[in-house]
Design a protein around this motif. Structure first.
Motif, mmCIF file in Angstrom:
data_model
loop_
_atom_site.group_PDB
_atom_site.id
_atom_site.type_symbol
_atom_site.label_atom_id
_atom_site.label_comp_id
_atom_site.label_asym_id
_atom_site.label_seq_id
_atom_site.Cartn_x
_atom_site.Cartn_y
_atom_site.Cartn_z
ATOM 1 N N ASP A 265 26.452 -16.055 -53.386
ATOM 2 C CA ASP A 265 25.828 -17.377 -53.524
ATOM 3 C C ASP A 265 26.108 -18.251 -52.303
ATOM 4 N N SER A 266 27.369 -18.246 -51.837
ATOM 5 C CA SER A 266 27.720 -19.057 -50.664
ATOM 6 C C SER A 266 26.897 -18.634 -49.452
ATOM 7 N N LYS B 270 31.035 -24.601 -42.821
ATOM 8 C CA LYS B 270 29.769 -25.275 -43.141
ATOM 9 C C LYS B 270 29.539 -25.482 -44.640
ATOM 10 N N PRO B 271 29.900 -24.524 -45.513
ATOM 11 C CA PRO B 271 29.586 -24.735 -46.932
ATOM 12 C C PRO B 271 30.123 -26.052 -47.510
ATOM 13 N N ARG C 8 23.215 -19.707 -49.858
ATOM 14 C CA ARG C 8 23.099 -21.167 -49.706
ATOM 15 C C ARG C 8 22.972 -21.560 -48.238
ATOM 16 N N SER C 9 23.597 -20.787 -47.344
ATOM 17 C CA SER C 9 23.654 -21.181 -45.933
ATOM 18 C C SER C 9 22.758 -20.352 -45.023
ATOM 19 N N LYS D 112 30.463 -21.331 -38.941
ATOM 20 C CA LYS D 112 29.983 -20.859 -40.236
ATOM 21 C C LYS D 112 30.990 -21.033 -41.372
ATOM 22 N N TYR D 113 32.261 -20.740 -41.116
ATOM 23 C CA TYR D 113 33.244 -20.813 -42.210
ATOM 24 C C TYR D 113 33.360 -22.222 -42.767
ATOM 25 N N LYS E 89 33.134 -15.197 -46.843
ATOM 26 C CA LYS E 89 34.461 -14.617 -46.687
ATOM 27 C C LYS E 89 35.603 -15.480 -47.235
ATOM 28 N N TYR F 19 29.990 -16.759 -44.196
ATOM 29 C CA TYR F 19 29.945 -17.805 -45.228
ATOM 30 C C TYR F 19 30.640 -17.362 -46.509
ATOM 31 N N LEU G 239 29.853 -12.322 -56.661
ATOM 32 C CA LEU G 239 28.613 -13.094 -56.843
ATOM 33 C C LEU G 239 28.737 -14.495 -56.246
ATOM 34 N N ILE G 240 29.936 -15.093 -56.338
ATOM 35 C CA ILE G 240 30.154 -16.398 -55.700
ATOM 36 C C ILE G 240 30.020 -16.248 -54.184
ATOM 37 N N ASP H 245 27.934 -28.930 -46.190
ATOM 38 C CA ASP H 245 26.621 -28.907 -46.855
ATOM 39 C C ASP H 245 26.682 -29.549 -48.227
ATOM 40 N N ARG H 246 27.771 -29.294 -48.925
ATOM 41 C CA ARG H 246 27.832 -29.730 -50.314
ATOM 42 C C ARG H 246 28.414 -31.119 -50.479
ATOM 43 N N SER I 253 40.126 -18.444 -41.322
ATOM 44 C CA SER I 253 39.362 -17.211 -41.131
ATOM 45 C C SER I 253 39.226 -16.781 -39.680
#
Lengths: 246, 246
Positions: free
Chosen positions: B183-184, A158-159, B187-188, A155-156, B158, B156, B179-180, A162-163, A188
């Protein structure tokens, strides 16, 4: 824990794996989780493993020692598979074979039969492909829409995938983004750690392009970590503050 | 799923919660997960909830209707707690009370008694504090070293908290970074969704500063999402390509 990522872009394949294994917090060791089976010109097959170490090591041994075919009685190995699809099926059979032998006893002793693998590469005459093989021995394949697969603590990291990862991403950038994804995970989760093994394979080369171990303190990776952290800190500073008022 | 984050900085407290609940993929609904108990000048207490909706709603009802004290037979509510520490203990007691009534039947029907809460705020005469209360009714507190707590789908969102939140971060920036982080996560994970509820409380104000719901399509949040995505894409482009050669 473990983190491995495979990325299949137009130019080729990237696979990256950490090396940390742990049985509890007080039994930490380094084991290679990225295995390469290569005869240049004939095949280059890379396997990244997550899960119970006894299980994954047994699977690797079976891939090399072989299983007697049910059809013609001949011994099949990872070296005799005629295509990547057949190689993925063979990895699945090896996992099922280990489960047949060890699974019931493992589950009786409250240890789980827990294994996932990434299998990437090319056999001469076939396509460069990337699969994820599950503990049941079934598997899925990376596609142009979703050109990466992850196993372990996914999970850590993946963002950024994805982008930033598209099928048209060039191979060096895919490697760089994969390393950022690994860095985010190591940051993390202490169960994911250095050194990091990586392989790149160019499409239709049927041989590895790069086979490298990133050791702790390596200047490039250190610089990547610093730059990525600084960029994340900078990124939020460039976003305006919320306009909400009480 | 759910994602809630609480951030306690020198200037004050931020709490942010999504509103999506789902029982499977085909039963999606919006429920408020951020609850505020406020009498300006006396107390401002905010509770964010994750887990089984029947359980969290029952806990909220008990906090307001009260539990008869074992000591003096009087009915205690969230409004009678003399400090944030006592309020956290009281939330723990409410969770145990719901477990006593519903827990065994829930677990017999293979539904889990699954609940975690963030409790933040200030009672007049005491400090502004932030706690995470577990399903067993015990709790931990945010500190200057680790000034944020998360519940629900926390992985996601953290990395940005780890890198950007310090105890000295100003309140508006803490809100923006929260808020970021939200959002992350959205998104996932499709189980975390809009609208988003948020509260900010300035230290020693004993009243909320900002109480806001971010609705889908809100221009500021839309802009934040776009800028953050663009910044992440840009960030990796500014890192040199790996120097490794085969």
């Amino acid at each position: 824990m473990t983190y491995c990522v495979g990325i299949l872009v137009r130019e080729g394949l990237v696979m990256i794996a950490d090396t940390r294994t742990n049985a509890g917090l007080d039994n930490i060791a380094t084991y290679r989780k990225l295995h390469v089976f290569e005869k240049p010109g004939d095949r280059v097959i890379s396997l990244a493993t997550a899960g119970n170490l006894a299980v994954t090591q047994a699977v690797i041994s079976i891939l090399q020692e072989g299983i007697r075919s049910e059809e013609d009685g001949k011994v099949e190995t990872i070296w005799t598979q005629p295509s990547m699809f057949r190689a993925a099926q063979f990895v699945g059979r090896a996992i099922r074979e280990v489960f047949r032998i060890d699974g019931p006893a493992l589950e009786q002793s409250a240890a789980s039969f827990d294994v996932t693998m990434l299998l990437g590469g090319q056999v001469a005459g076939g396509r460069l492909r990337l699969f994820m093989v599950y503990r049941a021995g079934n598997f899925i394949e990376a596609t142009e829409d979703t050109p990466y697969l992850q196993i372990g603590e996914h999970k850590y990291g993946k963002p950024i995938l994805d982008r930033a990862i598209k099928f048209d991403t060039i191979l060096e950038d895919a490697l760089k983004i994969g390393l950022i994804s690994m860095d985010s995970t190591m940051r993390s989760n202490l169960g994911v750690g250095m050194p990091i093994d990586l392989i790149t394979v160019r499409r239709n080369a049927v041989a590895h392009d790069l086979l490298h171990r990133v050791e702790p303190g390596e200047p490039y990776f250190h610089d990547l970590r610093e730059r990525w952290s600084a960029a994340l800190r900078q990124a939020h500073q460039n976003i305006p503050r919320p306009p909400y008022v009480g």
